[in-house]
Scaffold this active site. Sequence first.
Site, PDB file in Angstrom:
ATOM      1  N   CYS A  63      -4.877  26.736  39.679  1.00  0.00           N
ATOM      2  CA  CYS A  63      -5.044  27.778  38.664  1.00  0.00           C
ATOM      3  C   CYS A  63      -3.662  27.961  38.063  1.00  0.00           C
ATOM      4  CB  CYS A  63      -5.551  29.093  39.254  1.00  0.00           C
ATOM      5  SG  CYS A  63      -5.574  30.400  38.000  1.00  0.00           S
ATOM      6  N   SER A  93      -4.216  32.771  40.388  1.00  0.00           N
ATOM      7  CA  SER A  93      -4.677  32.157  41.628  1.00  0.00           C
ATOM      8  C   SER A  93      -6.195  32.190  41.704  1.00  0.00           C
ATOM      9  CB  SER A  93      -4.061  32.853  42.837  1.00  0.00           C
ATOM     10  OG  SER A  93      -4.340  34.238  42.791  1.00  0.00           O
ATOM     11  N   CYS A  94      -6.861  31.881  40.615  1.00  0.00           N
ATOM     12  CA  CYS A  94      -8.324  31.811  40.634  1.00  0.00           C
ATOM     13  C   CYS A  94      -8.745  30.775  41.664  1.00  0.00           C
ATOM     14  CB  CYS A  94      -8.856  31.417  39.263  1.00  0.00           C
ATOM     15  SG  CYS A  94      -8.526  32.652  38.002  1.00  0.00           S
TER      16      CYS A  94
END
Lengths: 112, 237
Positions: free
Chosen positions: B139, B143-144
């Site tokens: 990501c 912080s997907c």
Amino acid sequence: MTGPLLPDLDRPKAFAAPWEAQAFALVVKLHERGLFEWPEFAARLSAEIHAHPDQPYYVSWHEAAVELLVDKGLMEAGAFLDQARAVVRFRASDHHHVARLTPIAVDPARAG
Amino acid sequence: MAGQHDDHDHDDHSHGDHSHEGHDHDHFHRIHSEEVDALLMSIADIEISARVKALEELLTQKGLVDPSALDAVVDLYENQIGPKNGARVIARAWADPVYKAWLLADPNAAIADLGFAGAQGENMVALENTADVHNVVVCTLCSCYPWPVLGLPPVWYKSMPYRTRIVRDPRSVLAEFGTVLPDSTEIRVWDSNSEVRYLVVPRRPEGTEGLDEAALAALVSRDSMIGVTEALSPEPA
């Protein structure tokens, strides 16, 4: 770590979402810093769980932590509400991470 | 409104860094600050993930906690945090070609079929690794991460070096993870975000023909589903 003194009242074996792990870690670190004893927190958690038996475990955990910090004068309830509103505003005004359905980088196969 | 949106999965710690928070809060979109404050009269009106985030930020400002120390605690507990439901998904795909085809065509349905709910409003995309193509996920903005299937993201996944270098020089970064791919393999880097979460389907290791799904699942590491490593090899009998 604080193993044996963890208040394990039906504590879930796994965290169901990232915020649960953050709430857990916060309390562990504050205790390690000497801001309160485990039994103090455990008592709050136990009281919170018994007062709200249907509330998810880590919501109770978080509530117990907030109460303890406010009562100990480490945090003001008003400042906490302001901060929480700021988080909501920040999330609402957020950027948009554009969805991309193709790779953003390709390292091609090399002849050889 | 409050309390329904627990799927915020941005485990960020960069206070004031705009690159992180909140894709999942469209219900507050385009509401002005004063209106937000008017709506959120008490702390109970605010959803729990925002309350926890606020507590962390406030205590950090007061110097009572260090966000990186929180990460360390989370890391320590990662084994119990990460149910790694994804490993069961991958093992099923390896064992059952029909399921695998379904997973690649309609990952949300195939994953739900094993009883794992995705977070609201996000679509999973499954990327199959082959001898010719190796997929890896990042990501770039925050912080997907598909935590319903992979648990919590590792600290390095959230780090700036990983987020930038995996895009610029994926082959070298993979080698640093011990994943040295032949030159004949193409590497594709995919950017997860709040709407699309990528899950890598690693290649099934050699020598696993006789294994059942539970044994196969044990070979599916978290890192292999991010794509920085291959699946583990079975212990020699």
